[in-house]
Scaffold this motif. Structure first.
Motif, PDB file in Angstrom:
ATOM      1  N   SER A  94     -10.830 -11.550  -4.104  1.00  0.00           N
ATOM      2  CA  SER A  94     -10.723 -10.702  -3.813  1.00  0.00           C
ATOM      3  C   SER A  94     -11.086  -9.105  -5.255  1.00  0.00           C
ATOM      4  N   PRO A  95     -11.621  -7.852  -4.956  1.00  0.00           N
ATOM      5  CA  PRO A  95     -12.175  -7.486  -6.454  1.00  0.00           C
ATOM      6  C   PRO A  95     -10.608  -6.878  -6.938  1.00  0.00           C
ATOM      7  N   ARG A  96      -9.253  -6.668  -6.595  1.00  0.00           N
ATOM      8  CA  ARG A  96      -8.666  -6.333  -7.161  1.00  0.00           C
ATOM      9  C   ARG A  96      -6.883  -7.689  -6.896  1.00  0.00           C
ATOM     10  N   ASN A  97      -6.876  -8.004  -7.942  1.00  0.00           N
ATOM     11  CA  ASN A  97      -5.752  -8.469  -7.932  1.00  0.00           C
ATOM     12  C   ASN A  97      -4.272  -8.781  -7.418  1.00  0.00           C
ATOM     13  N   HIS A  98      -3.962  -7.424  -6.548  1.00  0.00           N
ATOM     14  CA  HIS A  98      -3.337  -6.999  -6.672  1.00  0.00           C
ATOM     15  C   HIS A  98      -2.675  -5.899  -4.622  1.00  0.00           C
ATOM     16  N   MET A  99      -1.976  -6.324  -4.179  1.00  0.00           N
ATOM     17  CA  MET A  99      -1.763  -5.579  -2.243  1.00  0.00           C
ATOM     18  C   MET A  99      -1.437  -4.050  -3.599  1.00  0.00           C
ATOM     19  N   VAL A 100      -2.161  -3.026  -2.219  1.00  0.00           N
ATOM     20  CA  VAL A 100      -2.046  -1.631  -2.415  1.00  0.00           C
ATOM     21  C   VAL A 100      -1.391  -1.877  -1.137  1.00  0.00           C
ATOM     22  N   PHE A 101       0.432  -1.089  -1.389  1.00  0.00           N
ATOM     23  CA  PHE A 101       0.698  -0.422  -0.727  1.00  0.00           C
ATOM     24  C   PHE A 101       0.799   0.990   0.147  1.00  0.00           C
ATOM     25  N   THR A 102      -0.205   0.694   0.506  1.00  0.00           N
ATOM     26  CA  THR A 102      -1.089   2.482   1.475  1.00  0.00           C
ATOM     27  C   THR A 102      -0.173   3.083   1.762  1.00  0.00           C
ATOM     28  N   PRO A 103       1.545   2.252   2.102  1.00  0.00           N
ATOM     29  CA  PRO A 103       1.922   3.893   3.090  1.00  0.00           C
ATOM     30  C   PRO A 103       2.333   5.011   1.948  1.00  0.00           C
ATOM     31  N   LEU A 104       3.000   3.992   0.299  1.00  0.00           N
ATOM     32  CA  LEU A 104       3.032   4.963  -0.119  1.00  0.00           C
ATOM     33  C   LEU A 104       2.553   5.438  -1.731  1.00  0.00           C
ATOM     34  N   LEU A 105       0.963   4.994  -0.766  1.00  0.00           N
ATOM     35  CA  LEU A 105       0.030   5.834  -1.802  1.00  0.00           C
ATOM     36  C   LEU A 105      -0.214   7.440  -1.694  1.00  0.00           C
ATOM     37  N   ALA A 106       0.290   7.504  -1.098  1.00  0.00           N
ATOM     38  CA  ALA A 106      -0.252   9.305  -1.758  1.00  0.00           C
ATOM     39  C   ALA A 106       1.536  10.123  -2.102  1.00  0.00           C
ATOM     40  N   SER A 107       2.533   9.293  -2.076  1.00  0.00           N
ATOM     41  CA  SER A 107       3.271   9.828  -3.380  1.00  0.00           C
ATOM     42  C   SER A 107       3.287   9.451  -4.242  1.00  0.00           C
ATOM     43  N   THR A 108       2.013   8.821  -4.994  1.00  0.00           N
ATOM     44  CA  THR A 108       1.513   8.708  -6.477  1.00  0.00           C
ATOM     45  C   THR A 108       0.635   9.853  -6.600  1.00  0.00           C
ATOM     46  N   CYS A 109      -0.339  10.356  -5.750  1.00  0.00           N
ATOM     47  CA  CYS A 109      -1.076  11.398  -6.828  1.00  0.00           C
ATOM     48  C   CYS A 109      -0.473  12.815  -7.058  1.00  0.00           C
ATOM     49  N   GLU A 114       5.878   5.852  -9.396  1.00  0.00           N
ATOM     50  CA  GLU A 114       4.686   5.749 -10.532  1.00  0.00           C
ATOM     51  C   GLU A 114       3.150   4.722  -9.256  1.00  0.00           C
ATOM     52  N   PHE A 115       2.037   4.460 -10.334  1.00  0.00           N
ATOM     53  CA  PHE A 115       1.079   3.594  -9.362  1.00  0.00           C
ATOM     54  C   PHE A 115       1.536   2.148  -9.442  1.00  0.00           C
ATOM     55  N   ARG A 116       2.068   1.686 -10.609  1.00  0.00           N
ATOM     56  CA  ARG A 116       2.167   0.338 -10.450  1.00  0.00           C
ATOM     57  C   ARG A 116       3.493   0.225  -9.708  1.00  0.00           C
ATOM     58  N   SER A 117       4.220   1.342  -9.015  1.00  0.00           N
ATOM     59  CA  SER A 117       5.529   0.714  -7.928  1.00  0.00           C
ATOM     60  C   SER A 117       5.028   0.436  -6.654  1.00  0.00           C
ATOM     61  N   VAL A 118       3.890   0.853  -6.665  1.00  0.00           N
ATOM     62  CA  VAL A 118       3.129   0.787  -5.225  1.00  0.00           C
ATOM     63  C   VAL A 118       1.893  -0.516  -5.176  1.00  0.00           C
ATOM     64  N   ALA A 119       1.517  -1.132  -6.394  1.00  0.00           N
ATOM     65  CA  ALA A 119       1.156  -2.193  -6.300  1.00  0.00           C
ATOM     66  C   ALA A 119       1.896  -3.423  -6.658  1.00  0.00           C
ATOM     67  N   GLU A 120       1.114  -4.791  -5.794  1.00  0.00           N
ATOM     68  CA  GLU A 120       2.069  -5.880  -5.821  1.00  0.00           C
ATOM     69  C   GLU A 120       1.369  -7.447  -6.115  1.00  0.00           C
ATOM     70  N   PRO A 121       1.145  -7.741  -7.546  1.00  0.00           N
ATOM     71  CA  PRO A 121       0.615  -8.607  -7.710  1.00  0.00           C
ATOM     72  C   PRO A 121       0.681  -9.857  -6.691  1.00  0.00           C
ATOM     73  N   ILE A 122      -0.641 -11.129  -6.833  1.00  0.00           N
ATOM     74  CA  ILE A 122      -0.583 -11.510  -5.366  1.00  0.00           C
ATOM     75  C   ILE A 122      -0.286 -12.771  -5.759  1.00  0.00           C
ATOM     76  N   GLY A 123       0.336 -13.039  -7.468  1.00  0.00           N
ATOM     77  CA  GLY A 123       0.734 -14.177  -8.018  1.00  0.00           C
ATOM     78  C   GLY A 123       1.840 -14.343  -7.872  1.00  0.00           C
ATOM     79  N   ARG A 124       3.040 -12.601  -7.131  1.00  0.00           N
ATOM     80  CA  ARG A 124       3.962 -12.287  -6.590  1.00  0.00           C
ATOM     81  C   ARG A 124       4.506 -13.053  -5.648  1.00  0.00           C
ATOM     82  N   ILE A 125       3.277 -12.133  -5.077  1.00  0.00           N
ATOM     83  CA  ILE A 125       3.265 -12.852  -3.357  1.00  0.00           C
ATOM     84  C   ILE A 125       2.816 -14.093  -2.909  1.00  0.00           C
ATOM     85  N   GLN A 126       2.400 -14.894  -3.544  1.00  0.00           N
ATOM     86  CA  GLN A 126       2.600 -16.450  -2.832  1.00  0.00           C
ATOM     87  C   GLN A 126       2.027 -17.343  -4.542  1.00  0.00           C
TER      88      GLN A 126
END
Lengths: 501, 501
Positions: A94-109, A114-126
């Motif tokens: 994947s071109p990004r090493n994290h998953m974006v928690f899209t439903p909360l993305l609008a709130s970060t704008c 904060e941006f990092r609160s909606v980004a989950e590193p894949i290494g933490r997911i699996q």
């Protein structure tokens, strides 16, 4: 030999300062040496065209089979989370090493989150991805798939850094899961790609935030014309779906609660306009739609019904000739298949997505599956194309993980070994209802199965609370749950963060 | 007239959905109209060369006098915080709308702290800026100073957005405080600007983090040569001052605690080398220096004594011909005056900074002061140039705020009105000691007045604790104190964040 000189220098330097610990050094110096002594050609100016690396060859029958997952969105990440790492090695591209928690993305704008609160590193997911010797994450784009050879071709992502050229490599798979997602659709309208900002990735949200704060500050310059001031502070959102409505809501909330204090000079000039060709939140029931319309207008969002014809750097042209000057343009008119999906010579769904059968397999090829927004049922299944929603992708990822674990246990784990196996129950999607927030502690929850079905639907503070808690518990890691909660708390206490970094 | 069509559309759309609230709309529609109906010329393609805006003219004797502060670093922000906004209007001109809490910047590169936790919006440091009608913050660079006319010329910062051209405007001042800071010095070494990353701004730290994570992921690509792997994962820090040492410490800590788990495949290839021409932490006493050297080597940092001759995209050349391949290069060899400071035709200090007298006034001109890293005592004062430290800048900002408040109260608030006034006690700097962290809960605290003076100095966990608490209480807002504490706690509990956004 140069390193020797260097090393003597190092050791002497060290000795001068620390009589003890000498023994530790020679060892590390040797590793140091072994790392760099032989690399003459590697550090000449690198060639400009991509370097080809071997990649990962086919797994042997006695080796752990390899599941290659292309994409790191809801579908791909949920799948990886569910896969049994005792049965499979997992390789994610994947071109990004994290998953974006899209439903909360609008709130970060606007700094609610904060941006990092909606980004989950894949290494933490699996975690296996970063621990198991045969499991990898590759920051790369998938450039091609050879379904006969069971090979995926990749090219690394380098952000155009001059110090690194893109590298090509290929990965053999036993099972391939394509979860590339979709891309924002522009309906071929000129200027959208150039001037509008989408809301799909974290860097989009960052761009919105930077531009919004820049415009707020520019409009403060004394002597600037009223017109220019109004243009700069006119935020236009095209598309009245949940994303567009949520962003408009957050934005007007930001204006009401923060801009009025922090940008007192320009507070009367900033406006939000939501342009939608039909009705906003068309998938919600009439009562909720009316409630949403009322709330949005109350909080100062202008609802304009119109069709965008052309987009220029500072204004939009509508079909009827109306000119809408803007300072910030956010585009959220739904998604469609990406060019890469188009380019794949595979069966397609009526909507042009990668065609799959009831078991989410790509027909006519072996060991290939497609899930999430990039996939759709082929016509022969008689099933409708599912909406491009997080909950669909999440459900498909979960289903496929169980399916792969099952056939893996049943001995179909390796390439071409599950041809004649029974795949069990097909994937059935049950809609759990839709949610959308309107900002200012208001939200909509529509628990009906479909647009025409009967069922619960409610709006207001309670649904806002449900919405927030629902998402809070869905943010995958405890770390991010904590951060989202803290962000919400501090936003409530101190207001939003306005530093432009 | 196009807006009328648009508006009818809006209102009809609204009416269809909300029988009530009609009355509210016509009003907002008029504001809408007034905003956009007359702006024909404003939205043609804008001219390419900067637009000139009027800016702020001279204040009248019966108006509140204006203090213009150029820069938003330690000195400028501390000054603004201390100024009496009942006496003065404050106008701040800076290319960034926040203050960077520099002592903690190194920690953000590896995710120990979040970027926003170390950035303090100026509106929060001095609320008058966003509330008072006569106080402003301008996101702009200072392009010139006319000391006779008491005018500062500015040009807006636009990040090269195509939608906004830079604008020029000028601001008349009653008092001018130049707090532009300094810039990282490269000693004219070729390639430093192109390939090295400095650690002065938040975006520098972001760049370090992105590149570090990119290299970690690239080095995982199967088939890549050992040499390339080692190069990518070789982090080189040039400059053994507190910043360089702190960053090296954080980096090795990150490697020890996080990379080993999260990037198991490449953990043995990543190394940190600290290159310093003389001794590291030369301002600290020998005992502390030896302790630091020991701690850093223990945590895997290679200390190399050498002088950098040339910097290329993938390797450094040292004076003795040694080639040091690198994947990440951080440059922290101290600071010097910026080109803009050079260009100013004002008295200079021996070190080429803006010359000031004992009261931080720029001699030979009226109502102009200079504080922080951009200023230095003129020779005639017989005082030495003060080190470019946060504590110097902070003390000077505090001193000057009180000075300006005092002469303001005494009737010297307006331009050219404080010529023959007594300025009271001159500025005297008392060094409170130096601190540096080494990562891994270790730090140095040197409480001596000067390099040769006697006094307390200690190292280890306790000083690390003092260091952290000292900074925690110095982070200006409670919001950021909270976030820093939370960041440290979560890093301790969950490890550092590795999502590359």
């Amino acid at each position: 030999m140069s390193w020797f000189r260097n090393l003597t220098k190092v050791s002497s330097f060290q000795l001068s300062n620390r009589p003890r610990n000498q023994n530790s050094f020679p060892f590390s110096s040797f590793t140091f040496l072994s790392h760099f002594s032989t690399d003459q050609q590697a550090h000449q100016n690198p060639p400009r065209d991509p370097i080809q690396y071997s990649g990962l060859g086919p797994t042997k029958p006695d080796e752990k089979p390899r599941v290659v997952v292309v994409g790191s969105g809801w579908a791909g990440c949920r799948l990886m989370k569910g896969l049994d790492t005792k049965i499979y090695d997992i390789v994610c591209v994947s071109p990004r090493n994290h998953m974006v928690f899209t439903p909360l993305l609008a709130s970060t704008c606007v700094g609610t989150l904060e941006f990092r609160s909606v980004a989950e590193p894949i290494g933490r997911i699996q975690p296996a991805i970063s621990k198991e010797p045969g499991s990898y994450f590759f920051l790369a784009n998938c450039t091609g798939i050879d379904t006969d050879k069971h090979v995926v071709n990749c090219e690394t992502v380098t952000d155009g850094l001059d110090s690194v050229d893109p590298w090509r490599f290929s990965i053999s798979y036993d099972k391939l899961v394509v979860a590339l997602g979709a891309q924002a659709s522009t309906f071929g309208i000129h200027g959208v790609k150039e001037h509008a900002i989408f809301l799909r990735e974290v860097h989009h949200a960052q761009e919105v935030r930077r531009k919004l704060l820049l415009n707020l500050m520019l409009s403060d310059i004394p002597g600037i014309t009223e017109e220019e001031k109004c243009r700069l502070l006119h935020c236009v959102v095209v598309g009245g779906g949940p994303t567009g409505v949520e962003f408009s809501g957050e934005l007007s909330d930001f204006i009401m609660r923060d801009v009025r204090q922090r940008y007192a000079h320009v507070k009367d000039y900033i406006h939000v306009t939501l342009i939608e060709a039909n009705e906003i939140l068309s998938s919600f029931d009439d009562r909720l739609r009316q409630y949403a319309t009322k709330q949005l207008t109350k909080s100062g969002v202008r609802l304009v019904r119109g069709i965008v014809k052309d987009v220029e750097a500072q204004k939009i042209l509508l079909n009827d000739g109306t000119e809408v000057p803007y300072g910030l343009l956010v585009w959220s008119t739904g998604v469609g298949p990406s060019p890469f999906v188009h380019s794949l010579e595979l069966p397609k769904s009526p909507g042009g997505r990668i065609g799959v059968d009831e078991w989410l397999r790509v027909p006519s090829v072996e060991d290939m599956f497609a899930i999430g927004d990039c996939s759709g049922f082929i016509e022969s299944t008689g099933k409708p194309e599912l909406p491009a929603l997080a909950q669909v992708a999440e459900r498909q990822g979960k289903y496929l993980a169980n399916l792969l674990n099952r056939i893996g246990k049943a001995g179909g784990r390796h390439a071409n070994s599950s041809k004649d196996m029974a795949f069990g129950d097909p994937f059935v999607y049950k809609h759990l209802g839709s949610m959308a927030t309107l900002g200012r502690y208001k939200a909509l929850v529509d628990l009906r199965q479909s647009k025409d079905a009967k069922g619960f639907s409610f709006a207001g503070f309670i649904s806002w609370f449900i919405w927030r808690s629902a998402y809070l518990t869905r943010v995958i890691s405890w770390r991010n749950r904590l951060y989202v909660a803290i962000n919400w708390a501090t936003t409530f206490l101190f207001g939003r963060d306005i530093s432009r970094i």
